[in-house]
Design a protein around this motif. Sequence first.
Motif, PDB file in Angstrom:
ATOM      1  N   HIS A 127     -10.378   2.325   0.897  1.00  0.00           N
ATOM      2  CA  HIS A 127     -10.233   2.968   2.215  1.00  0.00           C
ATOM      3  C   HIS A 127     -10.343   1.876   3.274  1.00  0.00           C
ATOM      4  N   TRP A 177      -2.738   0.716  -4.105  1.00  0.00           N
ATOM      5  CA  TRP A 177      -2.138  -0.614  -4.044  1.00  0.00           C
ATOM      6  C   TRP A 177      -1.174  -0.826  -5.201  1.00  0.00           C
ATOM      7  N   THR A 206      -6.797   7.056   2.009  1.00  0.00           N
ATOM      8  CA  THR A 206      -7.015   6.313   0.764  1.00  0.00           C
ATOM      9  C   THR A 206      -5.847   5.375   0.492  1.00  0.00           C
ATOM     10  N   ASN A 207      -6.188   4.141   0.131  1.00  0.00           N
ATOM     11  CA  ASN A 207      -5.178   3.132  -0.196  1.00  0.00           C
ATOM     12  C   ASN A 207      -4.850   3.187  -1.685  1.00  0.00           C
ATOM     13  N   GLY A 255      -0.507   4.284   0.050  1.00  0.00           N
ATOM     14  CA  GLY A 255      -1.610   5.208   0.260  1.00  0.00           C
ATOM     15  C   GLY A 255      -1.224   6.508   0.940  1.00  0.00           C
ATOM     16  N   TYR A 279      -9.308  -5.858  -0.988  1.00  0.00           N
ATOM     17  CA  TYR A 279      -8.396  -4.732  -0.772  1.00  0.00           C
ATOM     18  C   TYR A 279      -9.156  -3.471  -1.160  1.00  0.00           C
ATOM     19  N   ASN A 306       0.852  -1.191   0.000  1.00  0.00           N
ATOM     20  CA  ASN A 306       0.000   0.000   0.000  1.00  0.00           C
ATOM     21  C   ASN A 306       0.889   1.243   0.000  1.00  0.00           C
TER      22      ASN A 306
END
Length: 202
Positions: free
Chosen positions: A192, A20, A17-18, A13, A189, A11
């Motif tokens: 958020h 990936w 917010t992620n 992020g 995944y 991640n």
Amino acid sequence: MPDSTPLTIVNVGFRSTNYWVISAGPARMIVDLGYPGTLGIMHANLKRMGVPLKELRYALATHYHIDHAGLAQELKHLGVPLLVLETQVEWIPLMKRWTKPQDNYTDISLDGNVNISFAESRARLKQIGLAGEILPTPGHSDDSVSLLLDDGSVFTGDLTPLIYADGGYAEAVKASWRLLREHGAKLVYPGHGPIYPMDPDA
Ligand SMILES: [Zn+2]
């Protein structure tokens, strides 16, 4: 790329917010693309996680909201191709409506993108050593898509968790989760919050 190349997922992020990065050896793609004006932070987070930017073979926005696609054009300028699904094209120009001048948002051009259909997605991913597909998962927005890997990992962006599916979009949200379930999704995944197992009711 041999099939045995292990996948890694990290991640990169920012705030809630992620973003990936999925890697099969040195072939990598990034799912969700930063907040406007945060390219420096993205660079720092990629570096911290050991991801050379030049190894990002595709950038995919799960949908065109500013916290998911804010750096798409800047990443294109740096040589990371933007993978755009057929349901997403018309939404790209609308994103700037949600930005203010002080956001330093770089508008995403429709030029130079890699436009594909969902049916083509598996072959495209295979080119970079990833076994999986991209599926349409509307509900949170009409242009929402999910990346589903064959190991069951699924990157769903803002697809509303089933327990919160309510109101006018509930049927679309439920249908999207059903589709993911039917295609073998196991571990979510999200865009958020933490990773979680698929809801058995999907
Ligand atoms: Zn969103």
